[in-house]
Structure formats: structure tokens, C-alpha cells
Motif scaffolding. Structure first.
Motif: not given
Length: 265
Positions: A2-3, A9, A12, A32, A42
């Protein structure tokens, strides 16, 4: 994994967009282990920083990867595809005097460098124009419009209007992704030009290296029913062959190893 940390995150997400060209927010959220809303926030922040371009359902590389970057990627495979496709144009698919439309794209450029003589070449791609311009045995018809730097090609309403007035024997088309629903690319203007090429041509040959199979791109161009043939490289493995057999059972596929015949009609 888990990010949970936002910085990790987002790094990624940026990495995936850069490598894949496009990510879908819903699917990447599941991968994710976070919510779709978290990923959307994000991606919005990455877009504000100019690191990605937000599109419906996700994000893509800003303006797609530069032409020179895409030309280097899978260069040997693209040369292989270009040589094979040009060989098919040397009599099997079209004859002397045929009108052939060449799409933009680094793989199509490889086809252009190896074309047989006696053809009329229609294109909106600057690299294709350059490859054909000094050939006395080709008739070149260059199409204008708005210039698109990432693909080094012209596009937009003017380009489509010029294409729509032409009768084309064969269109050689590129694609950013080959998926179950057909061909996709990264840009709506690019997609509109491709669709106009499809409509103008009596036959359509798609050229794409095997890495495009199952790749992601946000803009759908056309289904497999619009395609008369596919040329790819020897990177097509058993899994890829099985995918194509499911996705496009009526489309003949050419590889350096030979022809994968479609199912009988």
C-alpha cells in the motif's frame, strides 16, 4: 504493497505515466491499494506541476513522449516491422501506381525508408516526407495543417479535409496501443487524423512492435473490424498470439517468422 505516503505514491504514479504513457485512475488505485479519489488528487497535483497531463479517466505523459525518445525505444523491433511491411508493399498488397497513405509515427517512418518504387505516397508526417522527398521513383503528396511537435506531423481540420478528398489504395497506420477493443493513441487530434485515413483507404495495414500489445493509451481510434492486416516483430510471444487470436480473429498477422492466418469466414 500500500502506498500510504503521498510523496512515494506520487513518485510511483509519475513513473508509471512516464513508462506506460497513460494510467487509468481507477485501475491504478486498485493496484496501489488506495482509493480512486486519492489517486485523482495525486494526479491533479502532478498535473499542476506539469509532470502529467490529466485526461478523462486518468493521466498521460504531457504531449506524449518526444519523437526522438520513441524512435530510440524498441528501435530494432521497429526496423524489423518497417522492413517486413515495406516488403509486403512490393507487390503483395499493392502494385505500381498505387496510392499509399503513410501515418505519422516512428514505426511508419521505418516503412517509408524502405518503400518500393512506383508509388504515390500521401502523408502528414514530416519524417516520412523527408524519407521520400529525394526519391525520383516516388510521387509525394504532403498534407498540411497544424504542426504537432511530439509526432512531428501535421493534423487538425485542414489535414483531415485534405485526406477526405483523396482515394487511397492502402493506409499504413501506427498505434500507441493494441487492445481488445482495437487501436488507441495518446491525442484526440492524432486520433481524428487516423480515423480519416481509415475512411479514405480501401485497405488498412497496421504496423506496431509487439510492445504495443496490451499497452495503454487514452484515445480510442477504431476497432479491429477496420483493420485488414497487422505487421509486428518477432517479439510476439505465445501470450501475444493468443491475445490477438481472441481480439482480432479475422485479422491476418505478419511476423518475420511468417503469417498467422485468420479464422475462416
Amino acid at each position: 504493497m500500500r502506498y500510504r505516503e503521498a510523496a512515494v505514491r506520487r513518485d510511483e504514479l509519475r513513473r508509471r505515466v512516464e513508462q506506460q504513457g497513460y494510467v487509468a485512475s481507477r485501475s491504478v488505485a486498485a493496484e496501489l491499494g488506495v482509493s480512486d479519489m486519492t489517486v485523482r488528487r495525486d494526479l491533479d497535483q502532478l498535473a499542476e506541476q506539469g509532470l502529467v497531463l490529466r485526461v478523462v479517466g486518468g493521466a498521460r505523459r504531457p504531449d506524449g513522449a518526444p519523437f526522438v525518445t520513441r524512435a530510440v525505444a524498441a528501435a530494432a523491433a521497429k526496423e524489423q516491422v518497417g522492413a517486413l511491411a515495406a516488403g509486403l508493399l512490393a507487390g503483395e498488397l499493392v502494385g505500381p501506381g498505387a496510392v499509399v497513405a503513410l501515418d505519422a509515427g516512428t514505426t511508419v517512418e521505418q516503412v517509408a525508408r524502405r518503400l518500393p518504387g512506383g508509388l504515390t505516397v500521401v502523408t502528414h508526417s514530416v519524417p516520412v516526407m523527408a524519407a521520400c522527398a529525394d526519391r525520383d521513383d516516388l510521387t509525394l503528396v504532403g498534407l498540411g495543417g497544424g504542426y504537432h511537435a511530439p509526432t512531428r506531423s501535421f493534423g487538425g481540420p485542414e489535414t483531415c479535409a485534405q485526406l477526405a478528398g483523396l482515394a487511397v489504395d492502402l493506409a499504413v497506420l501506427s498505434a500507441s496501443a493494441l487492445r481488445a477493443d482495437g487501436l488507441s493513441c495518446h491525442d484526440a487530434t492524432e486520433a481524428a487524423t487516423k480515423r480519416t485515413l481509415l475512411a479514405a483507404a480501401a485497405q488498412v495495414l497496421v504496423v506496431a512492435d509487439a510492445g504495443k500489445l496490451g499497452a495503454r493509451a487514452p484515445v480510442h481510434v477504431a476497432g479491429w473490424d477496420a483493420v485488414d492486416g497487422l505487421v509486428t516483430d518477432d517479439g510476439l510471444d505465445d501470450r501475444g498470439r493468443a491475445r490477438l487470436a481472441r481480439w482480432a480473429p479475422r485479422v491476418p498477422v505478419r511476423t518475420p517468422a511468417g503469417r498467422l492466418d485468420p479464422e475462416p469466414r
